[in-house]
Design a protein around this motif. Structure first.
Motif, mmCIF file in Angstrom:
data_model
loop_
_atom_site.group_PDB
_atom_site.id
_atom_site.type_symbol
_atom_site.label_atom_id
_atom_site.label_comp_id
_atom_site.label_asym_id
_atom_site.label_seq_id
_atom_site.Cartn_x
_atom_site.Cartn_y
_atom_site.Cartn_z
ATOM 1 N N UNK A 1 0.854 -1.181 0.000
ATOM 2 C CA UNK A 1 0.000 0.000 0.000
ATOM 3 C C UNK A 1 0.894 1.237 0.000
ATOM 4 N N UNK A 2 0.900 2.039 -1.086
ATOM 5 C CA UNK A 2 1.806 3.190 -1.146
ATOM 6 C C UNK A 2 1.544 4.223 -0.053
ATOM 7 N N UNK A 3 0.307 4.319 0.415
ATOM 8 C CA UNK A 3 0.017 5.275 1.484
ATOM 9 C C UNK A 3 0.746 4.856 2.756
ATOM 10 N N UNK A 4 0.693 3.573 3.094
ATOM 11 C CA UNK A 4 1.349 3.067 4.296
ATOM 12 C C UNK A 4 2.856 2.967 4.092
ATOM 13 N N UNK A 5 3.277 2.562 2.899
ATOM 14 C CA UNK A 5 4.692 2.323 2.643
ATOM 15 C C UNK A 5 5.552 3.562 2.861
ATOM 16 N N UNK A 6 5.108 4.724 2.419
ATOM 17 C CA UNK A 6 5.939 5.919 2.477
ATOM 18 C C UNK A 6 5.545 6.919 3.551
ATOM 19 N N UNK A 7 4.456 6.695 4.246
ATOM 20 C CA UNK A 7 3.960 7.677 5.216
ATOM 21 C C UNK A 7 4.150 7.183 6.650
ATOM 22 N N UNK A 8 4.973 7.878 7.436
ATOM 23 C CA UNK A 8 5.174 7.483 8.828
ATOM 24 C C UNK A 8 3.893 7.523 9.660
ATOM 25 N N UNK A 9 3.000 8.460 9.364
ATOM 26 C CA UNK A 9 1.731 8.540 10.099
ATOM 27 C C UNK A 9 0.891 7.302 9.809
ATOM 28 N N UNK A 10 0.795 6.913 8.552
ATOM 29 C CA UNK A 10 0.019 5.727 8.176
ATOM 30 C C UNK A 10 0.605 4.471 8.815
ATOM 31 N N UNK A 11 1.922 4.348 8.833
ATOM 32 C CA UNK A 11 2.547 3.179 9.467
ATOM 33 C C UNK A 11 2.254 3.138 10.955
ATOM 34 N N UNK A 12 2.353 4.282 11.616
ATOM 35 C CA UNK A 12 2.082 4.338 13.054
ATOM 36 C C UNK A 12 0.624 3.983 13.331
ATOM 37 N N UNK A 13 -0.294 4.539 12.544
ATOM 38 C CA UNK A 13 -1.709 4.230 12.726
ATOM 39 C C UNK A 13 -2.007 2.762 12.448
ATOM 40 N N UNK A 14 -1.313 2.192 11.502
ATOM 41 C CA UNK A 14 -1.472 0.788 11.185
ATOM 42 C C UNK A 14 -1.108 -0.082 12.400
ATOM 43 N N UNK A 15 -0.196 0.395 13.205
ATOM 44 C CA UNK A 15 0.278 -0.360 14.361
ATOM 45 C C UNK A 15 -0.496 -0.046 15.638
ATOM 46 N N UNK A 16 -0.675 1.223 15.959
ATOM 47 C CA UNK A 16 -1.304 1.604 17.235
ATOM 48 C C UNK A 16 -2.504 2.529 17.057
ATOM 49 N N UNK A 17 -3.082 2.552 15.871
ATOM 50 C CA UNK A 17 -4.128 3.521 15.586
ATOM 51 C C UNK A 17 -5.535 3.136 15.990
ATOM 52 N N UNK A 18 -5.708 1.960 16.568
ATOM 53 C CA UNK A 18 -7.056 1.636 17.018
ATOM 54 C C UNK A 18 -7.218 2.020 18.486
ATOM 55 N N UNK A 19 -8.445 2.200 18.889
ATOM 56 C CA UNK A 19 -8.770 2.657 20.246
ATOM 57 C C UNK A 19 -8.114 1.798 21.317
ATOM 58 N N UNK A 20 -8.258 0.485 21.205
ATOM 59 C CA UNK A 20 -7.812 -0.387 22.290
ATOM 60 C C UNK A 20 -6.297 -0.376 22.457
ATOM 61 N N UNK A 21 -5.554 -0.350 21.377
ATOM 62 C CA UNK A 21 -4.087 -0.360 21.484
ATOM 63 C C UNK A 21 -3.582 0.873 22.224
ATOM 64 N N UNK A 22 -4.096 2.035 21.857
ATOM 65 C CA UNK A 22 -3.645 3.254 22.536
ATOM 66 C C UNK A 22 -4.088 3.290 23.996
ATOM 67 N N UNK A 23 -5.273 2.775 24.282
ATOM 68 C CA UNK A 23 -5.721 2.753 25.669
ATOM 69 C C UNK A 23 -4.923 1.750 26.500
ATOM 70 N N UNK A 24 -4.487 0.658 25.901
ATOM 71 C CA UNK A 24 -3.598 -0.287 26.595
ATOM 72 C C UNK A 24 -2.283 0.406 26.915
ATOM 73 N N UNK A 25 -1.727 1.118 25.951
ATOM 74 C CA UNK A 25 -0.477 1.850 26.180
ATOM 75 C C UNK A 25 -0.679 2.904 27.273
ATOM 76 N N UNK A 26 -1.791 3.621 27.214
ATOM 77 C CA UNK A 26 -2.100 4.608 28.260
ATOM 78 C C UNK A 26 -2.124 3.952 29.626
ATOM 79 N N UNK A 27 -2.817 2.820 29.735
ATOM 80 C CA UNK A 27 -2.904 2.119 31.014
ATOM 81 C C UNK A 27 -1.543 1.595 31.472
#
Length: 146
Positions: A4-30
């Protein structure tokens, strides 16, 4: 890597692909708040066991969290932030400050992030240049990969 060229070259897209869902960020917060056991994450978040298990596995595989033997000597395992996970602190603070600014009415109570030593609220984060001057969005741009 992805096709996916959007994910491949965009650091924001890569980060969101990894931790961009609600539960992942809330786990990190906790995890920043000292939660480290499965049952405590589940109690704090109210998330289904299968979803929590999936997100914890993904965060461990991505080296944001790591598992270790329980500090109290029981058979349980604990999830702790790695240095990669700890570096997400600025992201969590930015989300928190944005939420405090725009999602609460003036007199509505909410939690407050304070500096441990002074007990004073953390100042609003700002993007600054090399000289320490605040940068406006119009004063920066993304240099795209061609």
């Amino acid at each position: 890597m992805t096709n996916d060229p959007i994910v491949e070259f965009c650091p924001v897209a890569r980060a969101l692909n990894l931790v961009g869902d609600r539960w992942s960020l809330l786990i990190v917060r906790d995890a920043f708040d000292g939660i480290c056991r499965f049952k405590d994450f589940q109690k704090s978040l109210g998330v289904a066991r299968n979803i929590l298990s999936d997100r914890l596995k993904k965060l461990v595989e991505s080296e944001i969290l790591e598992t270790r033997a329980a500090s109290d000597g029981t058979a349980y395992q604990e999830y702790v932030l790695t240095s990669k996970g700890t570096s997400l602190f600025t992201l969590i603070v930015a989300f928190r400050q944005w939420g405090e600014t725009y999602l609460f009415s003036g007199n509505e109570p909410h939690s407050v992030l304070v500096e441990a030593q002074t007990q004073k609220p953390i100042p609003l984060m700002q993007v600054v240049n090399e000289q320490g001057n605040i940068l406006l969005p119009s004063e920066a741009y993304v240099k795209k990969v061609i």
